[in-house]
Motif scaffolding. Sequence first.
Motif, PDB file in Angstrom:
ATOM      1  N   TYR A 180      53.218  38.187  35.859  1.00 24.15           N
ATOM      2  CA  TYR A 180      52.445  38.027  34.625  1.00 24.15           C
ATOM      3  C   TYR A 180      52.199  39.376  33.963  1.00 24.15           C
ATOM      4  O   TYR A 180      51.866  40.351  34.634  1.00 24.15           O
ATOM      5  CB  TYR A 180      51.086  37.378  34.922  1.00 24.15           C
ATOM      6  N   PRO A 181      52.292  39.419  32.641  1.00 28.62           N
ATOM      7  CA  PRO A 181      52.015  40.682  31.949  1.00 28.62           C
ATOM      8  C   PRO A 181      50.532  41.050  32.015  1.00 28.62           C
ATOM      9  O   PRO A 181      50.186  42.221  31.982  1.00 28.62           O
ATOM     10  CB  PRO A 181      52.435  40.398  30.509  1.00 28.62           C
ATOM     11  N   ARG A 182      49.665  40.041  32.078  1.00 20.76           N
ATOM     12  CA  ARG A 182      48.229  40.353  32.132  1.00 20.76           C
ATOM     13  C   ARG A 182      47.571  39.213  32.886  1.00 20.76           C
ATOM     14  O   ARG A 182      47.650  38.053  32.478  1.00 20.76           O
ATOM     15  CB  ARG A 182      47.661  40.477  30.719  1.00 20.76           C
ATOM     16  N   ALA A 183      46.957  39.549  33.997  1.00 16.50           N
ATOM     17  CA  ALA A 183      46.356  38.504  34.825  1.00 16.50           C
ATOM     18  C   ALA A 183      45.305  39.136  35.716  1.00 16.50           C
ATOM     19  O   ALA A 183      45.406  40.312  36.099  1.00 16.50           O
ATOM     20  CB  ALA A 183      47.414  37.825  35.686  1.00 16.50           C
ATOM     21  N   ASN A 184      44.297  38.344  36.039  1.00 13.26           N
ATOM     22  CA  ASN A 184      43.361  38.782  37.072  1.00 13.26           C
ATOM     23  C   ASN A 184      43.960  38.438  38.425  1.00 13.26           C
ATOM     24  O   ASN A 184      44.542  37.367  38.603  1.00 13.26           O
ATOM     25  CB  ASN A 184      42.020  38.068  36.913  1.00 13.26           C
ATOM     26  N   ILE A 185      43.823  39.364  39.366  1.00  7.48           N
ATOM     27  CA  ILE A 185      44.271  39.095  40.731  1.00  7.48           C
ATOM     28  C   ILE A 185      43.082  38.492  41.473  1.00  7.48           C
ATOM     29  O   ILE A 185      42.067  39.167  41.682  1.00  7.48           O
ATOM     30  CB  ILE A 185      44.739  40.383  41.427  1.00  7.48           C
ATOM     31  N   LEU A 186      43.201  37.227  41.829  1.00  5.73           N
ATOM     32  CA  LEU A 186      42.066  36.555  42.471  1.00  5.73           C
ATOM     33  C   LEU A 186      42.071  36.776  43.974  1.00  5.73           C
ATOM     34  O   LEU A 186      41.030  36.944  44.596  1.00  5.73           O
ATOM     35  CB  LEU A 186      42.086  35.059  42.142  1.00  5.73           C
ATOM     36  N   SER A 187      43.257  36.759  44.570  1.00  9.75           N
ATOM     37  CA  SER A 187      43.331  36.995  46.015  1.00  9.75           C
ATOM     38  C   SER A 187      44.764  37.366  46.392  1.00  9.75           C
ATOM     39  O   SER A 187      45.710  37.052  45.667  1.00  9.75           O
ATOM     40  CB  SER A 187      42.924  35.726  46.779  1.00  9.75           C
ATOM     41  N   ILE A 188      44.893  38.059  47.515  1.00 13.84           N
ATOM     42  CA  ILE A 188      46.207  38.388  48.051  1.00 13.84           C
ATOM     43  C   ILE A 188      46.179  38.021  49.534  1.00 13.84           C
ATOM     44  O   ILE A 188      45.368  38.565  50.295  1.00 13.84           O
ATOM     45  CB  ILE A 188      46.545  39.884  47.886  1.00 13.84           C
ATOM     46  N   ASP A 189      47.045  37.094  49.923  1.00 14.96           N
ATOM     47  CA  ASP A 189      47.117  36.668  51.330  1.00 14.96           C
ATOM     48  C   ASP A 189      48.384  37.261  51.940  1.00 14.96           C
ATOM     49  O   ASP A 189      49.504  36.890  51.581  1.00 14.96           O
ATOM     50  CB  ASP A 189      47.139  35.137  51.400  1.00 14.96           C
ATOM     51  N   THR A 190      48.200  38.186  52.872  1.00 17.26           N
ATOM     52  CA  THR A 190      49.331  38.884  53.470  1.00 17.26           C
ATOM     53  C   THR A 190      49.668  38.351  54.861  1.00 17.26           C
ATOM     54  O   THR A 190      50.558  38.876  55.528  1.00 17.26           O
ATOM     55  CB  THR A 190      49.014  40.393  53.586  1.00 17.26           C
ATOM     56  N   SER A 191      48.958  37.323  55.294  1.00 17.12           N
ATOM     57  CA  SER A 191      49.071  36.927  56.714  1.00 17.12           C
ATOM     58  C   SER A 191      50.477  36.450  57.087  1.00 17.12           C
ATOM     59  O   SER A 191      50.995  36.814  58.150  1.00 17.12           O
ATOM     60  CB  SER A 191      48.028  35.854  57.040  1.00 17.12           C
ATOM     61  N   ALA A 192      51.104  35.661  56.230  1.00 13.25           N
ATOM     62  CA  ALA A 192      52.437  35.154  56.569  1.00 13.25           C
ATOM     63  C   ALA A 192      53.444  36.297  56.645  1.00 13.25           C
ATOM     64  O   ALA A 192      54.319  36.330  57.517  1.00 13.25           O
ATOM     65  CB  ALA A 192      52.870  34.117  55.537  1.00 13.25           C
TER      66      ALA A 192
END
Lengths: 807, 164
Positions: free
Chosen positions: A52-64
């Motif tokens: 996305y050109p402009r977006a809020n990052i709500l969460s990042i799940d790195t577990s997988a």
Amino acid sequence: MPDDRPAASNYRYISQPRRTKEDKRFITGRGAFVQDVQLAHTKHIALVASPYPRANILSIDTSAALAMDGVLDVITGAELTEHTDRLYHGVDLPNVRWHPLAVDMTRYAGEWVAAVIADSRYIAEDAAELVAVEYEPLDAAIGIERVMEPDAPLVHPDHGSNILLKKKFVWGAVDDDFAAAEHTISYRARWGRSSAVPIETFGVITRWSEKDEVLEVWASIQMPQYQEQIADALRIPLNAVRVHNYIDVGGSYGVKRGIKQTVLSGYAARKLGCPVRLIEDRIDNMSGGDAHGPDRLFDVTLAYNGDGLIRSMKMRVVDDVGAYPGRSIQQLGKPISALCGPYRMSSIEYDVTSVTSNKTSQVAVRGFGQAPTNFALETGVEKIARRLGLDRTEIRRRNFIRHDEFPWKIPSGTAYDSGDYHTVLDKAMRFAGWDALIAQRDAARAEGRLVGLGIATCLEPGGGNNIFEHLLNEKIQITTFVESALLKIDGQGQVTVAISTHTAGQGHQTLAATVAGEELERDPDGIRVVHLDSLEALPTRGPVASRMAIMLGSAVSKAARRLRNRMIHIAAHDLAVADTEVEYADGEFTVRGDPARKRSWLEIVFIAHRQLHRMPPDTEPGLQTIEVHAVPGGGKLPNEKGEVQIYPCFSFQAHIPLVEIDRVTGQVEILDYAVAHDCGTVINPKIVRGMMMGGIGHGIGAALYEKFDYTEDGQLLSGTFLDYLLPSAHEIPDIRDTEHCTPSPLTSHGQKGSGEGGYLGAPAALASAVNDALEPLDISLTELPMRLADIEAALHTHANPVPETAP
Amino acid sequence: MIATIDIEFTVNGKPVRISVPPRMTLVDCLRDMLGLTGSHIGCEHGVCGACSVMLDRVPIRSCLMFAVQADGAAVTTVEGLEGPDGKLSPLQEAFWDCHAMQCGYCTPGMLVAAQGLLDENPTPTSAEIREAISSNLCRCTGYQQIVEAIQLAAQRMNEGVDHA
């Protein structure tokens, strides 16, 4: 005809068409590029990019991703920001925070959000696909005028506006000159978002050495403050960064900045205790790397008289620097060094606005903003000629600064060192066969073909003191950009030159060896040139600003002359005569008028290194010296009128292309291309010619093919080589070149810069040719690139005019 | 872990037996497993030609081919253009004489493309040279000195034949 380069015959090595020192390793596949560096236990980064050109990052799940075999770590913007400092911009923007990975918000499609580190690139890429980022997409700020509207989405909400910089400069009596002029002309010109696009993407490998507590860096880099900015962001002292400058850089032309990549890699290497390698793939590079160049809108008004003399100019320019400006804002500053080009204007108003948008960030590109400016200026010169019915070459001749007027001070205070613009233009026209080309064009036109002859000139500022930075940011008080050389003659009499920067194809080893060889009368083939790493290095700002012939050339020359004089001094002492009695030639030191009394090169070397008893008492043992060379001229901040000397040396070119436009498709074919260039004394003619040809090729791309296109909602449409069209050997024709030599009085051998001129002149020349071809149809285009589809659209509109509606 | 596959092929005339992951590209195999770093990676989508090598004497993109597909083939890289005594080929000499490069990154692929042309057509015209090397992108030179180098190499090779 007089000899084009009378100086050439005076030199043994300088200006001679000698082979370069660098090429052998490249033709045998033995270059040492960053991707060729193999360190044990190296780990590999793959990047997760925002769609996305402009977006809020709500969460990042790195577990997988972390659960995969071979994955060591996943780093996010939040983690990185905790441990590293924000990256530097060219002007003060406290609320425009830039980090290697996005934090909380993404600001362009392709912005890096997370980095996966794994045993191999293959595994890292697999794992990158498993990083789950939850976004809240937002409307994007796209469009150079749209982003300035009050209701436009804010790229950096904390900054409160999408305008990053707005400044107006007035040099001279602009209002009076406009009032006195007989005519004015206003026009808009648009420079599309294109770039340098080297075939090698940016890459970096870092390793934290626990033993030395030093960050070792191998990088494909061309950046004056590289190590300083890495050290600052990583919160380590500058002398804890060792950049290995021997790495061959696979092209740069300004763009290989590498700060965010190196900070990310360096952080990971220190954290994980192993070498970490970040090699951008082409998608990483074109959408998220140091990729895009200037993206400019010009509104220009010129004041002129009926005889075509231009008295004054008002240039308003808006530059879309994308999401994070970095140093690129300063690309509005450099053109101040030659705003009026080769023309005698008496006043200038320059109104600059830098805006941010949700596009990929802008970086430095060849000429540092000068190519768009020259295109905008030359567009106006052509328009005045047409309006007055004046020949396009005649109007230039009337406005050119004359050969006997140098040094010539332009309104903004910079003095051009030397030039002979009338002669170079005449030479270009004779060489091109101007009259025959006009006849060819007219005959083709009579057959109904769209053939056009273009003409453009350009000034190439070279040397780079970067005083312009102060004009855009008063806190920056830089008044020189030094370059250094270390020369030594070893105990066996061999000469070694140590330089302090990377090379990206400009041939610095050849340059240094040629100049040292000339001064010492030693064969450059036997002179070794080494690249000191950044801990060993002497003061340097490196190969930017068309400066290495000027700066490194002069530094090596001074150092070599000093050693030569020291050897003469030692010989004179040994021969018991005054220094002035000793002549040096061809490796022998001879008493003037008494050729039997002499010392050989090796004898003096032996005395200097081993025989203190034969040395003059005031002389240091050994044969070594350091020269740190300041940019000639300048050295001062602007005066109270804002006048300042920016850059020392000014090269000149005249370009004459002949083009034909296909009436149906809009395709432009270049039928002929001739160019005359004058960059003073040429150190190596093959290198200078190559850089000019390559610059023209680059300019052909910017004029006719290349653009980073965006949709209205901010998606990049040309992020691969399938849709961002780099010209091939099909699109770039045989180019005919001739030269002239007006030496600079400011450099060791009269040399000037030559790395940028082709790119500064070609876009303007091709625009001129295209518009000449379209003139019979009364079509005028002032937006680059002029791609097939753009021209086809103009032809279509012309053939099918929109019907006038009844009032 | 992904299983590997055994392959045999020749590289620059030397036999190679190696075990590679099935998805490894030929260029990664040449560079990372065999240490032949002359072939470069520019775009990884088959446009730029920096990774060009000869496969059974025909220039191909080694980024668009898996190493396992080279099983049984004869691969020539830039490192194989020199004579067995280390003597530069006429094409390499001409590239040096004409300074047909700047940064050197596209050069190995460009040499492979040009050698492929000269093997097929020892007397190419300028237009034929441009056609042949239009498969390979160079950002430094504008191609002028590359075209001139290939012309010079062809001329010297043909003169060599004439004089023999």
